[in-house]
Design an enzyme around this catalytic site. Structure first.
Site, PDB file in Angstrom:
ATOM      1  N   ARG A 166       0.856  -1.186   0.000  1.00 24.67           N
ATOM      2  CA  ARG A 166       0.000   0.000   0.000  1.00 24.67           C
ATOM      3  C   ARG A 166       0.894   1.237   0.000  1.00 24.67           C
ATOM      4  NH1 ARG A 166      -5.060   1.899   1.174  1.00 24.67           N
ATOM      5  NH2 ARG A 166      -5.241   3.808   2.422  1.00 24.67           N
ATOM      6  N   SER A 193      -7.170  -0.931   1.829  1.00 22.09           N
ATOM      7  CA  SER A 193      -7.064  -1.399   0.451  1.00 22.09           C
ATOM      8  C   SER A 193      -5.596  -1.580   0.109  1.00 22.09           C
ATOM      9  CB  SER A 193      -7.707  -0.395  -0.504  1.00 22.09           C
ATOM     10  OG  SER A 193      -9.099  -0.340  -0.306  1.00 22.09           O
ATOM     11  N   GLU A 200      -6.625  -5.533  -6.173  1.00 21.16           N
ATOM     12  CA  GLU A 200      -6.848  -5.098  -4.796  1.00 21.16           C
ATOM     13  C   GLU A 200      -7.239  -6.241  -3.866  1.00 21.16           C
ATOM     14  OE1 GLU A 200      -9.503  -1.675  -2.464  1.00 21.16           O
ATOM     15  OE2 GLU A 200      -9.513  -1.815  -4.657  1.00 21.16           O
TER      16      GLU A 200
END
Length: 732
Positions: free
Chosen positions: A285, A309, A354
């Site tokens: 991330r 996410s 994702e």
């Protein structure tokens, strides 16, 4: 082979070298020249000797001539630099046409003459063969091609490339501690292929998560989360810390949003029951600030208050955040149900690859790098990351809970009353009657929506909570909205059981209903069936109340598979949606919205026309896709039957056959029904015909004052969703 030549300074002095590289370099520099034919005879060399020399230097692949248009020079370029020169610096190969043009220049400069001299030594046909080989090899060496297969490719998802690039293998080998070398040879990198493949997420996991989402009736929720749902959910969670009650400030006065909390709870349950990963994996991330991490020491635990996410593909974010951000690397465990959810099969942005981790997930800090420590890492891999945090997954608060136990609880909070609105009563509201058309939306929102920008209506047998939300559709979100606008306002409502958006209305002079569904799916539970009289009435009255002239209702989009299908067929068929309105009409003649005030924006006769159109007038053996082969085996002779067959058996090709419809309709978008499957509801005529109103304003009164939407949007008004990464990408 001996290469004979004469120095330019001594044209009668014959010399030789055994090294072709030296020979080519001297020719290029202009310090030597080929021997002439008399000198060849003197040396008793074969008649084809000079031509053999030309061919040899043309096939010599270590260094080749390339043309640079910027300087008008020909340069001798090492093979390793051929691809970068062509791709990044606009150098070009040299062919016979270039040579002929050079010879035909009427007033050549000294540079032109030197270029011509250089090329006169080459056999250009042989040189082109060398170019092709070098270009391919250079492409490979420069980290663009390998034979190392991604284990995720076999999921059949179209966004996944089959092979790793060498740069990716290099990066992953270093980042996953498979080597401590920053620079590896091609053979060394390739040797890591099997190890890297073992660490990466396999197709099996992606497919398990895909079918789990489908079986959970959660496609719409995932689509919503990936578009703008994540913004609203995470904004609420981070602001209120409602998943971490221990962190809630007692002095805070929190106004609850039960509608949004319900969506959050459904999403948490969805992740909590997701299949475990077959192996331990690494996810990434990038963030813009680490204010919430700065206090951590090695070994400390960080617990996240919101969904996180992440991506399984560091290169997606690496390339797009190349201007410098903070990298977070997380190792997630194997075989623990509820760790995270792979959503790429149904995400509106599948290339992000994702993986969503739930709120309350705990992460242990195992390493931290910044500044000088990152310098080598940055230089080699092109990552301008300011800092790098490495975490390992520890757990989350939901794994051992039953679904019914997953409830958000915020002590001492305020739950606002629902604002019930009977829109028909507002038709006789003098305040609305006396307002200009363009001022009605503001009045309705200010007067009848709650502090959460919500209002409640009873339609038929169901009660619906409607939300005012704002959007910007001028950048990456443009495809998902009918209106292209900086300050757009929409009204949405979601299914209380599954969390998916079941109606999305873009407000304007026309209300556009469910344009977004072409990228999502229509509510499978039919909680919202717009093809009913009560909805036609409600939409008409809503248009009156907020000052819109018409309502445009867009097609339903659905997906389906047969119970007899194999697992592989189900996996494929549940990825591709199609217009339910077109399919049902072609299949059995079903028409939607047969109301007097609703007119289709397409001609049904144009769809009937397909049944008389021969498939092989459209589908050709020269087509680059699979349509021709499938058409042959289908036994279908006309485009109508073939379209139905493709939907039911090969939905992956729906877009391909719809593109082919341009041929059927002579590339005329105005008559091609596939370009606009929608219906126009004349809302004010409906109200007039049903005696709700006795006057329809002129068309010029249905205008929106410039800036009127913008005045309604803000952090304490109608909140506009944002996604900084995607916004940045579109600005580049």
């Amino acid at each position: 082979m001996s290469y004979y030549y004469v120095p330019i300074s001594s044209p009668y002095q014959i010399e030789s070298t055994e090294y072709i590289d030296d020979f080519v370099t001297m020719l290029f520099d202009g310090s030597i020249e080929f021997i002439n034919d008399e000198q060849r005879k003197q040396l008793k060399l074969p008649e084809n000797y000079i031509q053999s020399v030309r061919e040899n230097i043309s096939l010599y692949s270590d260094r080749v001539p390339l043309y640079d248009i910027g300087s008008n020079h020909i340069f001798l370029i090492h093979r390793d630099n051929v691809y970068p020169r062509i791709y990044f610096e606009n150098y070009r190969f040299i062919d016979q046409n270039f040579y002929n043009d050079l010879k035909n220049i009427k007033k050549p400069t000294s540079i032109d003459k030197n270029n011509l001299r250089i090329l006169s030594h080459y056999d250009l046909s042989k040189l082109y063969t060398t170019y092709m080989k070098i270009f391919y090899d250079s492409f490979v060496v420069n980290s663009y091609i390998t034979h190392c297969q991604r284990p995720s490719f076999f999921s059949g998802m179209e966004h996944i490339r089959p092979y790793y690039t060498i740069n990716e293998l290099n990066y992953l080998a270093y980042d996953w501690n498979l080597t401590n070398k920053l620079s590896l040879t091609t053979s060394e990198i390739n040797s890591f292929c099997k190890k890297i493949s073992q660490y990466d997420i396999p197709a099996e996991t992606l497919l398990d998560h895909q079918m789990y989402i489908y079986d959970s009736k959660a496609i719409g929720l995932v689509k919503h989360y990936s578009l703008f749902g994540s913004y609203y959910m995470n904004y609420y969670l981070r602001k209120n810390k409602c998943c971490l009650p221990g962190e809630i400030n007692d002095d805070m006065t929190i106004v609850r949003n039960l509608y949004l909390e319900n969506q959050i709870e459904i999403m948490i349950r969805l992740i909590k029951n997701a299949p475990g990963f077959t192996k331990s994996h690494t996810v990434y991330r990038f963030v813009e600030t680490d204010d919430y991490l700065k206090h951590l020491n090695i070994g400390d635990i960080y617990q996240d208050s919101s969904f996180m996410s992440t991506t399984r593909n560091p290169f997606y974010y690496k390339e797009n955040y190349a201007f410098g951000y903070i990298l977070i690397k997380i190792t997630i465990p194997k075989k623990i149900k509820g760790t995270g959810l792979c959503i790429e099969a149904y995400s509106n942005f599948p290339n992000e690859e994702e993986i969503v981790l739930p709120p309350t997930t705990r992460y242990r800090l195992v390493n931290y790098m910044e500044n000088q420590e990152l310098e080598n890492f940055q230089n080699v891999f092109g990552i301008v990351a300011k800092k790098k945090y490495e975490f390992e997954w520890v757990g989350n608060d939901y794994i051992d809970k039953a679904d019914f136990e997953i409830k958000i609880d915020i002590p001492n909070s305020i739950i606002p009353k629902k604002n019930f609105v009977d829109l028909k009563e507002l038709i006789n509201d003098d305040n609305i009657k006396n307002l200009s058309i363009s001022d009605r939306l503001k009045y309705f929102r200010d007067t009848y929506s709650s502090v959460n920008n919500q209002f409640v209506c009873q339609i038929g047998n169901y009660e619906y909570i409607f939300n005012f939300e704002a959007y910007n559709s001028t950048s990456v979100y443009k495809p998902f909205f009918y209106y292209e606008i900086n300050d757009g306002i929409m009204v949405t409502t979601s299914n209380p059981k599954y969390g998916n958006i079941n109606i999305l209305m873009e407000l304007g002079p026309e209300i556009h209903v469910n344009y977004y569904f072409r990228y999502s799916v229509t509510d499978p539970s039919i909680v919202v069936d717009l093809n009913r009289s009560e909805w036609i009435e409600w939409l008409s009255v809503f248009s009156y109340v907020i000052g819109s002239r018409n309502v445009v209702i867009h097609s339903n989009y659905v997906l389906q598979y047969d119970k007899s299908d194999t697992i592989k067929q189900k996996q494929m068929k549940t990825r591709y949606t199609f217009s339910q309105n077109i399919y049902l009409y072609l299949k059995n003649g079903t028409k939607f919205f047969e109301f007097d005030e609703v007119v289709p924006n397409f001609d049904y006769a144009r769809l009937d026309y397909l049944f008389g159109y021969n498939v092989f007038d459209v589908i050709k053996p020269t087509d680059r896709d699979e349509l021709y082969r499938i058409t042959q085996s289908s036994g279908k002779s006309n485009m109508g039957d073939l379209y139905i067959y493709i939907i039911e058996n090969h939905p992956k090709l729906i877009r391909s056959i719809e593109d082919k419809m341009d041929i059927v309709y002579n590339y005329n978008d105005n008559i091609n029904p596939f370009k606009n499957i929608s219906y126009n509801l004349d809302a004010w005529r409906y109200l007039y015909d049903h005696y709700y109103i006795n006057h329809i304003p002129s068309e010029k009164e249905f205008t929106i004052k410039k800036g009127s939407f913008k005045k309604l949007i803000g952090s304490k008004k109608i909140v506009k969703f944002q996604n900084r990464l995607r916004t940045y990408l579109m600005s580049q």
